[in-house]
Enzyme design. Structure first.
Site, PDB file in Angstrom:
ATOM      1  N   LYS A  72       0.874  -1.165   0.000  1.00  0.00           N
ATOM      2  CA  LYS A  72       0.000   0.000   0.000  1.00  0.00           C
ATOM      3  C   LYS A  72       0.911   1.214   0.000  1.00  0.00           C
ATOM      4  O   LYS A  72       1.559   1.509   1.002  1.00  0.00           O
ATOM      5  CB  LYS A  72      -0.914   0.001   1.235  1.00  0.00           C
ATOM      6  CG  LYS A  72      -1.751   1.261   1.328  1.00  0.00           C
ATOM      7  CD  LYS A  72      -2.622   1.312   2.571  1.00  0.00           C
ATOM      8  CE  LYS A  72      -3.098   2.735   2.788  1.00  0.00           C
ATOM      9  NZ  LYS A  72      -3.899   2.884   4.011  1.00  0.00           N
ATOM     10  N   GLY A  79      -8.285   9.251   8.989  1.00  0.00           N
ATOM     11  CA  GLY A  79      -8.678   9.424  10.387  1.00  0.00           C
ATOM     12  C   GLY A  79      -9.727  10.498  10.623  1.00  0.00           C
ATOM     13  O   GLY A  79     -10.144  10.717  11.759  1.00  0.00           O
ATOM     14  N   ALA A  85      -9.482   5.474   3.339  1.00  0.00           N
ATOM     15  CA  ALA A  85      -9.394   6.597   4.286  1.00  0.00           C
ATOM     16  C   ALA A  85     -10.632   7.485   4.291  1.00  0.00           C
ATOM     17  O   ALA A  85     -11.271   7.682   3.268  1.00  0.00           O
ATOM     18  CB  ALA A  85      -8.166   7.465   4.017  1.00  0.00           C
ATOM     19  N   GLY A  86     -10.926   7.993   5.471  1.00  0.00           N
ATOM     20  CA  GLY A  86     -11.984   8.980   5.642  1.00  0.00           C
ATOM     21  C   GLY A  86     -13.321   8.405   6.069  1.00  0.00           C
ATOM     22  O   GLY A  86     -14.211   9.142   6.462  1.00  0.00           O
TER      23      GLY A  86
END
Lengths: 254, 64
Positions: free
Chosen positions: A93, A154, A181-182
């Protein structure tokens, strides 16, 4: 479900392993989430690494090491090679952080690192923005998966720019796309799947919830619901009402 | 010989990277870099450590 570098995932959830209140909760959250992929990292060995590795192996999931915290191409490439040796996988990743507050990817360095790592034999999962041209460049660099952000890491804000993510889905029809993410709520994850994304990668939303195990299960159900909804070909939203009960045959009572 | 191991200055007797790992008690799955360059495990035994080298030894850790 599309294949990720020739691998069919057992389900569309990729779950992070950081920030859980305890290893036992991490383990149970993984089991209840049904996640097929665990993201992991490399840090200076302080004694805890080997126990952690044993626990991840016991989960029986695929491992996706990250290059979290890397700010330069060289740093990310070196970290990827170290991860390959430690985790024994060609998957990486690729994170190249460009901005301290938003942790926004530095997409210019990202493309360069993706090209180098692909040439080195890696299967790159690039953490990128929702920019179409960057997506094209990453594919040209050899990536066969794209991982656009929903919102900053985050932040729990969900899908900040749904229009851009929709465009990305439409443009890269055959490319496995992961919202990375998010995500803060199961509804965000469900939405990503409704839009036709192939997987969701999340960590904080589960690990920092009051009850991570329960949230892991909620995410699993939401992702499954969103995936089914996408496959079921949902109706288009409309501005005006349309009676669902037949109009014909209504008794004349006034 | 003095080196910097995972950010901390240390005096060591080891002459190679493999010996250094042993001397400092590292075992299990770790990866190594010297002066910001990756050193594969297959080269640790032949990789000579020099005074002032910056050695990084990393292991599996939680990540998102």
């Amino acid at each position: 479900m599309k294949e990720f570098y020739g691998t069919r995932l057992p389900n569309p959830l990729m779950l992070g392993t950081a920030q859980y209140p305890s290893p036992a909760i991490l383990e149970q959250a993984f089991r209840d989430s049904g996640a097929g992929v665990a993201t992991v990292s490399l840090r200076r060995e302080s004694g805890a690494g080997q126990t952690f590795w044993q626990m991840i192996r016991d989960l029986g999931v695929l491992v996706l090491p990250n290059t979290a915290g890397c700010h330069t191409v060289k740093e990310a490439v070196t970290t990827a090679h170290m991860a390959h040796e430690v985790f024994d996988t060609t998957w990486i990743k690729l994170e190249l952080i460009g901005h301290t507050d938003s942790l926004q990817p530095d997409v210019f360095q990202l493309v360069e690192a993706a090209r180098i790592l692909t040439e080195d034999g890696f299967h790159v999962f690039p953490y990128t923005t929702d920019d179409l041209i960057v997506g094209e460049r990453l594919l040209a660099a050899g990536c066969e998966v794209l991982m656009p952000w929903g919102a900053p890491i985050g932040s729990g804000r969900g899908l900040n720019n749904e229009y851009a993510l929709r465009s990305m889905r439409a443009e890269f029809l055959d490319v496995p796309l992961v919202i990375d993410a998010g995500i803060g709520l199961p509804s965000h994850a469900a939405r990503a799947m409704e839009l036709g994304f192939d997987a969701v990668l999340l960590n904080t939303a589960v690990a920092r919830a009051g009850d991570p195990v329960m949230m892991a299960k909620a995410m699993k159900l939401a992702i499954e619901a969103g995936q089914l909804a996408h496959q079921a070909d949902p109706i288009e939203a409309r501005d005006m009402a349309e009676p669902s009960t037949p109009v014909i045959g209504k008794a004349f009572l006034s | 010989m003095k080196i910097v191991l995972n950010g901390e200055s240390r005096a060591v007797r080891a002459e190679t990277l493999a010996e250094l790992l042993q001397e400092c008690g590292f075992s299990g799955r770790v990866a190594t870099a010297v002066n910001e360059d990756f050193v594969p495990s297959s080269l640790r035994a032949s990789h000579k450590i020099k005074d002032g080298d910056r050695v990084e030894v990393v292991a599996p850790m939680q990540g998102g």
